[in-house]
Scaffold this motif. Structure first.
Motif, mmCIF file in Angstrom:
data_model
loop_
_atom_site.group_PDB
_atom_site.id
_atom_site.type_symbol
_atom_site.label_atom_id
_atom_site.label_comp_id
_atom_site.label_asym_id
_atom_site.label_seq_id
_atom_site.Cartn_x
_atom_site.Cartn_y
_atom_site.Cartn_z
ATOM 1 N N SER A 92 29.914 52.606 62.844
ATOM 2 C CA SER A 92 29.659 51.929 61.574
ATOM 3 C C SER A 92 29.129 52.853 60.477
ATOM 4 O O SER A 92 29.714 52.922 59.385
ATOM 5 C CB SER A 92 28.701 50.751 61.792
ATOM 6 O OG SER A 92 28.338 50.157 60.569
ATOM 7 N N SER A 129 23.322 49.901 61.846
ATOM 8 C CA SER A 129 23.821 49.556 63.163
ATOM 9 C C SER A 129 22.984 50.105 64.313
ATOM 10 O O SER A 129 21.763 50.098 64.272
ATOM 11 C CB SER A 129 25.287 49.969 63.277
ATOM 12 O OG SER A 129 25.931 49.249 64.314
ATOM 13 N N ASP A 139 22.300 48.214 56.773
ATOM 14 C CA ASP A 139 23.226 47.215 57.310
ATOM 15 C C ASP A 139 22.927 47.046 58.789
ATOM 16 O O ASP A 139 23.213 47.938 59.585
ATOM 17 C CB ASP A 139 24.674 47.679 57.108
ATOM 18 C CG ASP A 139 25.697 46.698 57.682
ATOM 19 O OD1 ASP A 139 25.286 45.634 58.195
ATOM 20 O OD2 ASP A 139 26.902 46.991 57.608
ATOM 21 N N ASN A 154 24.352 45.332 61.153
ATOM 22 C CA ASN A 154 25.596 45.453 61.925
ATOM 23 C C ASN A 154 25.326 45.292 63.418
ATOM 24 O O ASN A 154 25.477 46.221 64.209
ATOM 25 C CB ASN A 154 26.271 46.787 61.637
ATOM 26 C CG ASN A 154 27.733 46.774 62.046
ATOM 27 O OD1 ASN A 154 28.341 45.723 62.229
ATOM 28 N ND2 ASN A 154 28.306 47.951 62.185
ATOM 29 N N SER A 182 26.297 40.628 57.772
ATOM 30 C CA SER A 182 27.392 39.678 57.930
ATOM 31 C C SER A 182 26.873 38.335 58.417
ATOM 32 O O SER A 182 25.796 38.238 59.018
ATOM 33 C CB SER A 182 28.437 40.216 58.905
ATOM 34 O OG SER A 182 27.947 40.150 60.232
ATOM 35 N N ASP A 209 26.295 38.457 62.125
ATOM 36 C CA ASP A 209 25.027 39.077 62.502
ATOM 37 C C ASP A 209 23.885 38.072 62.416
ATOM 38 O O ASP A 209 23.006 38.023 63.281
ATOM 39 C CB ASP A 209 24.717 40.265 61.589
ATOM 40 C CG ASP A 209 25.640 41.445 61.809
ATOM 41 O OD1 ASP A 209 26.328 41.479 62.844
ATOM 42 O OD2 ASP A 209 25.672 42.335 60.940
ATOM 43 N N GLY A 263 33.422 45.473 57.297
ATOM 44 C CA GLY A 263 32.051 45.415 56.812
ATOM 45 C C GLY A 263 31.537 46.772 56.364
ATOM 46 O O GLY A 263 30.783 46.877 55.378
ATOM 47 N N ASP A 264 31.941 47.824 57.062
ATOM 48 C CA ASP A 264 31.536 49.178 56.679
ATOM 49 C C ASP A 264 32.152 49.570 55.344
ATOM 50 O O ASP A 264 31.514 50.245 54.529
ATOM 51 C CB ASP A 264 31.952 50.172 57.761
ATOM 52 C CG ASP A 264 31.419 49.802 59.132
ATOM 53 O OD1 ASP A 264 30.311 49.241 59.204
ATOM 54 O OD2 ASP A 264 32.135 50.055 60.128
#
Length: 307
Positions: free
Chosen positions: A31, A121, A150, A152, A181, A184, A243-244
């Motif tokens: 990620s 992440s 993030d 992640n 997200s 998540d 998402g990345d």
């Protein structure tokens, strides 16, 4: 490093992707590495602090990153072997992961003049490095750097949701920008609606919290304002790296708006509503490009902006 240096911290690894047609691809990924790739393709010069080996897989990762304008911090190549993640794609294009991770934070790493740091992440919460990274971020922030994060989530390798959520929120509180997200949040904050989590997180420290919702777009909390961004309709090939890509485009867009970088905390707080929505819409467009083709393959600046 200059005061405008972009530093990305987190895992880079080999993704072993099992596709629906029975084929298996072995490609570099991770990620934070994908975020760095996105930033490089959009015209930035990010550095990635990761933990890989000097084996063939590690060299392949270095070359992959270099091809998109990403420099690997030399201290990153201290691992005994390069990590891997096996992704099994489902009929909806989503992926389930199995990890073989070796992760550490080099004790001799002490850069000067970092303008913005992104963390994400597995590398953000995996011990024994998580505490060292947290202390590093505190020092970077005290020196004026802005921070993005993030979570992640990767349930297959992270601790139980209650424990991991506390680690998430510790990092959220010292960040300027957080992207997370809906999946998540379903895992880490079950039973709590997305907007409530975003507001709670924003109240703890970040100036901007963005919740991505796949093809349904995104919502963002920026001060007292709530923004809703529509998704971009596209035929989905797979969702790996979407998402990345959104995260990388978000950092790039905020940098372009003068709202991230050394001493830019106030600029982010005061960012104009229309400017922010333009940045978020561009992020959705960038993610749509990635899901329209196989693998984590973010767009270049020319593909995204037409110039």
């Amino acid at each position: 490093m200059t005061d405008n240096q972009l530093l990305i911290i987190g895992e880079a690894l080999i993704d072993v992707v099992h596709r629906l047609d029975g084929t298996v691809d072995r490609v570099p990924g991770g990620s934070p590495a994908n975020v760095a790739i996105t930033l490089g393709r959009l015209g930035n010069e990010p550095e990635l602090l990761t933990w890989i080996g000097t084996d063939e897989a590690g060299q392949r990762i270095v070359e992959w990153l270099r091809a998109s304008g990403v420099k690997v911090v030399p201290q990153s190549q201290g691992a005994d072997h390069t990590s891997s993640a096996t992704a099994v794609l489902g009929a909806d294009g989503g992926a389930k992961y199995i990890f073989d991770i070796e992760w550490n934070f080099p004790a001799d790493y002490s850069p000067q003049g970092v303008g913005h740091v992104h963390l994400g992440s597995i590398g953000a919460v995996l011990e024994p490095a998580a505490d060292a990274i947290y202390e590093f971020l505190l020092k970077a922030r005290a020196a004026g750097a802005t921070i993005s994060y993030d979570p992640n989530a990767r349930p297959a390798i992270m601790e139980v949701p209650e424990v991991t959520a506390a680690k998430f929120e510790r990092l959220v509180a010292i960040s300027d920008v957080v992207k997370v997200s809906d999946e998540d949040l379903e895992w880490s904050s079950p039973g709590e609606d997305y907007l409530s989590v975003a507001k709670r997180w924003a109240a703890s420290g970040p100036s901007l919290v963005v919740v991505t919702r796949g093809g349904s777009g995104a919502l963002a909390v920026h001060g007292q304002n709530i923004h809703e961004i529509d998704g971009v309709k596209v035929e989905v090939v797979d969702t790996v790296g979407a998402g990345d890509t959104f995260m990388g485009a978000l950092i790039d867009g905020l940098l372009g708006a003068g709202a991230l970088g050394a001493g830019k905390h106030g600029e982010l707080v005061n960012l104009d509503r229309d400017a922010l929505e333009a940045v978020l819409s561009r992020c959705a467009k960038a993610a749509a490009v990635t899901v329209s083709r196989p693998g984590a393959d973010p767009p270049t600046k020319a593909e995204l902006d037409g110039k």
